[in-house]
Design a protein around this motif. Structure first.
Motif, PDB file in Angstrom:
ATOM      1  N   ILE A 127     -71.371 -97.329  21.286  1.00 47.81           N
ATOM      2  CA  ILE A 127     -71.568 -98.299  22.373  1.00 47.81           C
ATOM      3  C   ILE A 127     -71.938 -97.583  23.665  1.00 47.81           C
ATOM      4  O   ILE A 127     -72.861 -97.995  24.384  1.00 47.81           O
ATOM      5  CB  ILE A 127     -70.302 -99.155  22.561  1.00 47.81           C
ATOM      6  N   LEU A 128     -71.235 -96.487  23.981  1.00 46.11           N
ATOM      7  CA  LEU A 128     -71.521 -95.737  25.202  1.00 46.11           C
ATOM      8  C   LEU A 128     -72.909 -95.101  25.167  1.00 46.11           C
ATOM      9  O   LEU A 128     -73.597 -95.023  26.193  1.00 46.11           O
ATOM     10  CB  LEU A 128     -70.451 -94.662  25.426  1.00 46.11           C
ATOM     11  N   GLU A 129     -73.327 -94.666  23.992  1.00 46.46           N
ATOM     12  CA  GLU A 129     -74.675 -94.087  23.858  1.00 46.46           C
ATOM     13  C   GLU A 129     -75.740 -95.130  24.189  1.00 46.46           C
ATOM     14  O   GLU A 129     -76.701 -94.852  24.928  1.00 46.46           O
ATOM     15  CB  GLU A 129     -74.876 -93.565  22.432  1.00 46.46           C
ATOM     16  N   THR A 163     -79.388 -97.968  28.212  1.00 51.03           N
ATOM     17  CA  THR A 163     -79.721 -99.138  29.033  1.00 51.03           C
ATOM     18  C   THR A 163     -79.696 -98.807  30.516  1.00 51.03           C
ATOM     19  O   THR A 163     -80.591 -99.195  31.271  1.00 51.03           O
ATOM     20  CB  THR A 163     -78.728-100.277  28.743  1.00 51.03           C
ATOM     21  N   ILE A 164     -78.669 -98.078  30.958  1.00 55.96           N
ATOM     22  CA  ILE A 164     -78.536 -97.732  32.376  1.00 55.96           C
ATOM     23  C   ILE A 164     -79.700 -96.861  32.832  1.00 55.96           C
ATOM     24  O   ILE A 164     -80.325 -97.123  33.869  1.00 55.96           O
ATOM     25  CB  ILE A 164     -77.195 -97.023  32.637  1.00 55.96           C
ATOM     26  N   PHE A 165     -80.024 -95.818  32.058  1.00 55.30           N
ATOM     27  CA  PHE A 165     -81.100 -94.907  32.456  1.00 55.30           C
ATOM     28  C   PHE A 165     -82.464 -95.580  32.391  1.00 55.30           C
ATOM     29  O   PHE A 165     -83.346 -95.296  33.208  1.00 55.30           O
ATOM     30  CB  PHE A 165     -81.072 -93.646  31.594  1.00 55.30           C
ATOM     31  N   MET A 166     -82.650 -96.497  31.430  1.00 56.08           N
ATOM     32  CA  MET A 166     -83.900 -97.237  31.373  1.00 56.08           C
ATOM     33  C   MET A 166     -84.046 -98.141  32.588  1.00 56.08           C
ATOM     34  O   MET A 166     -85.134 -98.264  33.160  1.00 56.08           O
ATOM     35  CB  MET A 166     -83.975 -98.073  30.090  1.00 56.08           C
ATOM     36  N   SER A 167     -82.937 -98.754  33.006  1.00 53.24           N
ATOM     37  CA  SER A 167     -82.961 -99.620  34.185  1.00 53.24           C
ATOM     38  C   SER A 167     -83.271 -98.816  35.446  1.00 53.24           C
ATOM     39  O   SER A 167     -84.055 -99.250  36.299  1.00 53.24           O
ATOM     40  CB  SER A 167     -81.612-100.329  34.342  1.00 53.24           C
ATOM     41  N   ILE A 168     -82.656 -97.639  35.571  1.00 55.32           N
ATOM     42  CA  ILE A 168     -82.907 -96.786  36.736  1.00 55.32           C
ATOM     43  C   ILE A 168     -84.355 -96.310  36.750  1.00 55.32           C
ATOM     44  O   ILE A 168     -85.019 -96.329  37.797  1.00 55.32           O
ATOM     45  CB  ILE A 168     -81.941 -95.586  36.748  1.00 55.32           C
ATOM     46  N   ILE A 175     -81.377-101.966  40.849  1.00 50.62           N
ATOM     47  CA  ILE A 175     -80.781-101.196  39.754  1.00 50.62           C
ATOM     48  C   ILE A 175     -79.624-101.978  39.142  1.00 50.62           C
ATOM     49  O   ILE A 175     -79.493-102.088  37.919  1.00 50.62           O
ATOM     50  CB  ILE A 175     -80.309 -99.817  40.255  1.00 50.62           C
ATOM     51  N   GLU A 176     -78.765-102.538  39.998  1.00 49.71           N
ATOM     52  CA  GLU A 176     -77.653-103.367  39.517  1.00 49.71           C
ATOM     53  C   GLU A 176     -78.175-104.564  38.731  1.00 49.71           C
ATOM     54  O   GLU A 176     -77.675-104.878  37.640  1.00 49.71           O
ATOM     55  CB  GLU A 176     -76.811-103.857  40.690  1.00 49.71           C
ATOM     56  N   SER A 187     -80.038-107.485  33.464  1.00 50.49           N
ATOM     57  CA  SER A 187     -81.212-108.036  32.784  1.00 50.49           C
ATOM     58  C   SER A 187     -81.542-107.251  31.521  1.00 50.49           C
ATOM     59  O   SER A 187     -82.011-107.823  30.533  1.00 50.49           O
ATOM     60  CB  SER A 187     -82.423-108.030  33.724  1.00 50.49           C
ATOM     61  N   ALA A 188     -81.310-105.940  31.551  1.00 52.72           N
ATOM     62  CA  ALA A 188     -81.640-105.094  30.400  1.00 52.72           C
ATOM     63  C   ALA A 188     -80.830-105.467  29.169  1.00 52.72           C
ATOM     64  O   ALA A 188     -81.271-105.237  28.037  1.00 52.72           O
ATOM     65  CB  ALA A 188     -81.412-103.625  30.756  1.00 52.72           C
ATOM     66  N   THR A 189     -79.642-106.040  29.381  1.00 52.52           N
ATOM     67  CA  THR A 189     -78.836-106.485  28.235  1.00 52.52           C
ATOM     68  C   THR A 189     -79.547-107.604  27.484  1.00 52.52           C
ATOM     69  O   THR A 189     -79.644-107.587  26.248  1.00 52.52           O
ATOM     70  CB  THR A 189     -77.458-106.958  28.716  1.00 52.52           C
TER      71      THR A 189
END
Length: 261
Positions: free
Chosen positions: A66-68, A73-78, A201-202, A207-209
């Motif tokens: 899940i963390l991976e 998702t976080i890095f793609m959003s950034i 970013i937030e 949205s990326a989810t």
């Protein structure tokens, strides 16, 4: 005269409220939505949530996976936000009344921003899905296009609201257009620009989810996978991980805003 004006405003507010009530009633009737049923069903829905969506020891074993996906998702959003910010800054300078080169480029940049902003990110994902298929590129592009639309509009307003004294001073000295933008416009608008980038970013992490459910990538894919296999304990862990990550990023963003604003 004042009494008549107050009465007119009172009637305008009453009419507006009546229109809102009528529209709400018609919308509920057309969609077969029942407010009473929604209220009575709420306790049952909350009971299901508390009895099914809880984290167990077995679900914690899936935390590394899940963390991976959450990091993906976080890095793609950034990445989508920062690269979109570069394009948005260029379009914002072209679209602003204070820095526009000509009317054509100003209208064009505003049109691009309006088109990209008014189509939801999920809709962009569905459109791009037909061309690029289910992969991370589709998710990245969907976030990128939506971000360009929002940030361009925000940057135009930030540049328009910036102080014109420095611009006028440099113009009087015969400074070039590029020099005025670099030395006056961007420094004046930079705090607001950074604030909007942090906000996006937030927003893009949330949205990326949803985008990930469509594109089969990131935390959205894991959420969809566990949900379809009825692994509600893992769904609870995914949801909890998303909430915690968004809160942490929001706290970091708020701290940065306090420093720069």
């Amino acid at each position: 005269m004042n009494e008549k004006l107050m009465n007119r405003r009172k009637w305008n507010k009453t009419i507006f409220l009546f229109i809102i009530i009528v529209i709400t009633y018609l919308s509920a009737d057309i969609t077969n939505f029942s407010f009473i049923h929604g209220i009575t069903a709420f306790p049952e829905a909350m009971g299901w949530i508390f009895s099914n969506l809880f984290i167990t020891q077995e679900s914690l074993e899936k935390l590394p996976t899940i963390l991976e996906k959450l990091n993906e998702t976080i890095f793609m959003s950034i990445a989508a936000t920062t690269t979109a910010a570069v394009f948005s800054l260029f379009l914002g300078i072209m679209g602003s009344k204070a820095t526009k080169v000509n009317s054509f480029l100003s209208v064009l940049s505003r049109f691009i921003a309006s088109t990209a902003r008014n189509i939801p990110v999920v809709a962009w994902a569905l459109i791009l899905l037909l061309s690029f298929g289910q992969n991370s590129i589709t998710g990245y592009l969907a976030l990128f296009v939506g971000t360009v639309g929002f940030l361009t509009r925000a940057f135009i307003e930030a540049i328009d609201e910036s102080s014109q004294s420095a611009v006028e001073a440099l113009t009087a000295t015969g400074a070039t257009y590029a020099h005025i933008v670099n030395k006056a416009v961007i420094p004046e608008s930079l705090p607001q620009i950074i604030s909007w980038i942090l906000f996006m970013i937030e927003t893009n992490i949330r949205s990326a989810t949803l985008v990930g459910i469509l594109t089969g990538t990131g935390i959205g894919y894991i959420f969809d996978l566990y949900y379809k296999t009825l692994d509600y304990n893992a769904v609870a862990l995914v949801t909890f991980s998303i909430v915690i990550s968004v809160i942490i990023i929001e706290l970091i963003s708020n701290y940065i805003r306090k420093v720069i604003l």
